[in-house]
Design an enzyme around this catalytic site. Structure first.
Site, PDB file in Angstrom:
ATOM      1  N   HIS A  20       0.832  -1.691   0.137  1.00  0.00           N
ATOM      2  CA  HIS A  20      -0.153  -0.290  -0.438  1.00  0.00           C
ATOM      3  C   HIS A  20       0.390   1.319  -0.132  1.00  0.00           C
ATOM      4  CE1 HIS A  20       0.654   0.787   4.504  1.00  0.00           C
ATOM      5  NE2 HIS A  20       1.055  -0.315   4.198  1.00  0.00           N
ATOM      6  N   GLU A  96      -1.808  -6.901   7.687  1.00  0.00           N
ATOM      7  CA  GLU A  96      -0.255  -6.807   8.507  1.00  0.00           C
ATOM      8  C   GLU A  96      -0.979  -7.778   9.821  1.00  0.00           C
ATOM      9  OE1 GLU A  96       2.453  -6.840   8.064  1.00  0.00           O
ATOM     10  OE2 GLU A  96       2.948  -4.810   7.784  1.00  0.00           O
TER      11      GLU A  96
END
Length: 223
Positions: A20, A96
């Site tokens: 990202h 994550e």
């Protein structure tokens, strides 16, 4: 075949693993984990450049973490793609690593309070790899030739090391295990999987040419 050209071989699944764009938490060195942070202005610019890179690379399927920073990044890629909604999926399996009590702490505070051991809190690495592998294997079993896999820095680092050390994926183009470190925001990692030979190759790792140069994460403790 180069990573700048689309894969046309039906026997190969090519997975573009992208991180990202930058968030304010990245800049402030705050441990994000599952915290649902948005990209900042720099991250948006990075993601726009990422979208431009993929403009001439038609993608068959788009898989992303369901956290907003990955959704925003993928959205910039989608702006330059011809797709339908059925080819997009968001999943918590690509999030994550959950970091327990240090999540949302400044890196310096986590180090001061817990020392390097702070990295052992929360979700275990084997748990992370297991959930990511579930999604990865679905892609390998599919008929897709070119896939976007949008996720997070810690996921990319740990899972690519797992692919190489545990699952036997080869390293190409002069890559070494030491290169499999936390990659830069919107970096591109390319993994090819040959279906007949059942053999995988990490073709490139953490590429940032689309950003105009070679960029690396300086603080490898940050997630």
């Amino acid at each position: 075949m180069t990573i700048e050209s689309v894969n046309t071989d039906p026997n190969i699944t090519r997975i573009y693993i992208v991180r990202h764009g930058q968030t304010d938490h990245n800049v402030k060195k705050i441990l994000q984990g599952h915290i649902d942070t948005s990209m900042n202005t720099t991250g948006l610019i990075q993601a726009e450049k990422l979208g431009e890179f993929f403009k001439n690379l038609p993608i068959d399927y788009f898989l992303s973490s369901d956290l907003i920073r990955c959704k925003q990044t993928l959205n910039e890629i989608l702006k330059n793609q011809d797709y339908d909604e059925s080819s997009i999926r968001y999943t918590s399996n690509l999030r994550e690593r959950e970091m327990g009590p240090v999540q949302n702490m400044l890196l310096k505070d986590a180090l001061e309070k817990y020392g390097p051991n702070f990295r052992n809190f929360g979700e275990k690495e084997e748990q992370l790899c297991s959930r990511v592998e579930t999604e990865f294997n679905k892609l390998l079993d599919s008929d897709y030739k070119n896939v976007i896999f949008c996720t997070h820095g810690g996921v990319i680092t740990r899972f690519c090391n797992y692919l190489h050390s545990d699952l036997g994926f080869e390293l190409n183009n002069g890559l070494t295990p030491n290169d499999l470190r936390v990659p830069f925001n919107t970096s591109i990692t390319v993994v090819d999987y040959g279906k007949s030979a059942k053999k995988g190759v990490i073709q490139s790792f953490g590429g940032t040419d689309h950003l105009g140069g070679k960029f690396e994460v300086k603080d490898q403790l940050l997630r």
